[in-house]
Every structure is written in C-alpha cells, then in structure tokens.
Design a protein around this motif. Structure first.
Motif, mmCIF file in Angstrom:
data_model
loop_
_atom_site.group_PDB
_atom_site.id
_atom_site.type_symbol
_atom_site.label_atom_id
_atom_site.label_comp_id
_atom_site.label_asym_id
_atom_site.label_seq_id
_atom_site.Cartn_x
_atom_site.Cartn_y
_atom_site.Cartn_z
ATOM 1 N N ARG A 5 0.845 -1.211 0.000
ATOM 2 C CA ARG A 5 0.000 0.000 0.000
ATOM 3 C C ARG A 5 0.869 1.246 0.000
ATOM 4 O O ARG A 5 1.805 1.380 0.764
ATOM 5 N N ARG A 6 0.553 2.181 -0.892
ATOM 6 C CA ARG A 6 1.177 3.513 -0.931
ATOM 7 C C ARG A 6 0.025 4.509 -1.031
ATOM 8 O O ARG A 6 -0.405 4.854 -2.134
ATOM 9 N N ALA A 9 -2.958 3.677 -3.359
ATOM 10 C CA ALA A 9 -2.483 2.760 -4.397
ATOM 11 C C ALA A 9 -1.982 1.445 -3.810
ATOM 12 O O ALA A 9 -1.450 1.401 -2.708
ATOM 13 N N VAL A 11 0.782 -1.245 -4.916
ATOM 14 C CA VAL A 11 1.943 -1.244 -5.804
ATOM 15 C C VAL A 11 2.563 -2.632 -5.830
ATOM 16 O O VAL A 11 2.704 -3.286 -4.792
ATOM 17 N N ALA A 18 0.949 -0.173 -10.573
ATOM 18 C CA ALA A 18 0.288 0.451 -9.427
ATOM 19 C C ALA A 18 -1.189 0.601 -9.742
ATOM 20 O O ALA A 18 -1.565 1.079 -10.816
ATOM 21 N N TRP A 19 -2.020 0.184 -8.810
ATOM 22 C CA TRP A 19 -3.464 0.311 -8.956
ATOM 23 C C TRP A 19 -3.939 1.351 -7.954
ATOM 24 O O TRP A 19 -3.875 1.125 -6.745
ATOM 25 N N ASN A 20 -4.386 2.491 -8.462
ATOM 26 C CA ASN A 20 -4.901 3.551 -7.607
ATOM 27 C C ASN A 20 -6.377 3.277 -7.393
ATOM 28 O O ASN A 20 -7.171 3.313 -8.336
ATOM 29 N N THR A 21 -6.755 3.005 -6.165
ATOM 30 C CA THR A 21 -8.127 2.598 -5.847
ATOM 31 C C THR A 21 -9.032 3.767 -5.473
ATOM 32 O O THR A 21 -10.201 3.568 -5.196
ATOM 33 N N GLY A 25 -10.967 4.664 -9.882
ATOM 34 C CA GLY A 25 -9.730 3.909 -9.987
ATOM 35 C C GLY A 25 -9.078 3.899 -11.357
ATOM 36 O O GLY A 25 -9.707 4.158 -12.375
ATOM 37 N N PHE A 27 -5.043 2.198 -13.195
ATOM 38 C CA PHE A 27 -3.751 1.589 -12.918
ATOM 39 C C PHE A 27 -2.696 2.153 -13.839
ATOM 40 O O PHE A 27 -2.988 2.710 -14.896
#
Length: 166
Positions: A5-6, A9, A11, A18-21, A25, A27
């Motif tokens: 988790r970032r 996101a 990662v 990277a999947w930005n939720t 959303g 990626f």
C-alpha cells in the motif's frame, strides 16, 4: 498487503504496476519499455519516470511502448502510443436495471475520444505521426514543443500515434 500500500495505491513488488483505488480507480504501468495509464484518471498528471501523461477525458487506456526490440523508451528510435477509451457497437443496448445486454449492435464501432497531453523529458521528439486504424501513417503530424504534444481523438480521429526520436 500493507507492504504494498502507498496511500490509495496498491503497488507491485517490482513497483512497475500500481493500482490507484481512489474514486473509480486506474492503474499505471511504469517499465523501461512501456509507460501506461488505464482507467478513470481525468484531471490527473501522472509522472512515469521521464514520461508525464495528463489525462483530459473521463476514461482512457493510453500506452507508450518502445518499438525497437530490446530497447527502452530512453534509447529507442521510435515508439507507439495507443489511446482508446470506452467503445461499443452501433445500436448496442443494455437493460439498465441488471446490465443485461439486449442487443450487441453491429459495425461500425463507436469510440469515445481520448484527449491527453504527453511530455517526454530527456529525449528530443523529432515527430509524432498520426496513424490510421491499421497502423499506417496518415500524413498528419502533431506539433511537438519541448518534448510535449497533445492527442485529441475528436481532432485526430486516431487510436495510434508513432513517435520518432532524434
């Protein structure tokens, strides 16, 4: 999963995906040979190494990939930019309540246009050629200033662009 988790996101271990939720959303792909954004990233300025993509449409799938075998975007002679958004057949109908497809429609495919600005730092872009749907040059080019150019599906009527580097 916390180690991946970032902020909003998730990662990958290699940090290349990277999947930005947040929100609907999107990626990101950030490899030496390919930079990409896919999803709902309108209004976002996405920095992927030396490539920055500013998405100016609700949904987009934008991939920039080195064309030369075993090359990276830092040293390739050319790259392909593909840009596609939501699409459906003419006459496509779906039942709103349960999303059941009522009619698949038929050709031609209707395409939502993609609009984005792409900036490439550290490389001199000699030309951006607009390609037809079969990947052939159309004779149209996009203006490039300081490594930056704007694609506009409404204006260009294109899904593919060829970048040539000096």
């Amino acid at each position: 999963m916390d180690k991946h988790r970032r902020g909003p996101a998730i990662v990958s271990t290699t940090r290349q995906l990277a999947w930005n939720t947040a929100g609907k959303g999107f990626f990101l792909v950030n490899t030496p040979g390919t930079k990409a954004v896919v999803g709902f990233a309108e209004g976002k300025q996405l920095k992927l190494g030396d490539v920055t993509i500013d998405v100016a449409c609700p949904y987009a799938s934008i991939f920039l990939t080195a064309l030369d075998k075993d090359a990276t975007l830092a040293n390739c002679k050319g790259a392909l930019l593909s840009a596609v958004a939501r699409n459906c057949n003419t006459g496509f109908k779906v039942f709103a309540i349960d999303a059941k497809v009522l009619d698949n429609g038929a050709a031609p495919i209707l395409l939502e246009p993609v609009k984005a600005t792409v900036k490439i730092a550290g490389r001199s872009v000699a030309a951006v050629n607009v390609l037809d749907h079969d990947g052939r040059r159309t004779g149209k080019t996009l203006p490039v200033e300081s490594g930056q150019f704007t694609i506009d599906g409404t204006r260009d009527r294109a899904l593919y662009y060829e970048l040539l580097f000096e």
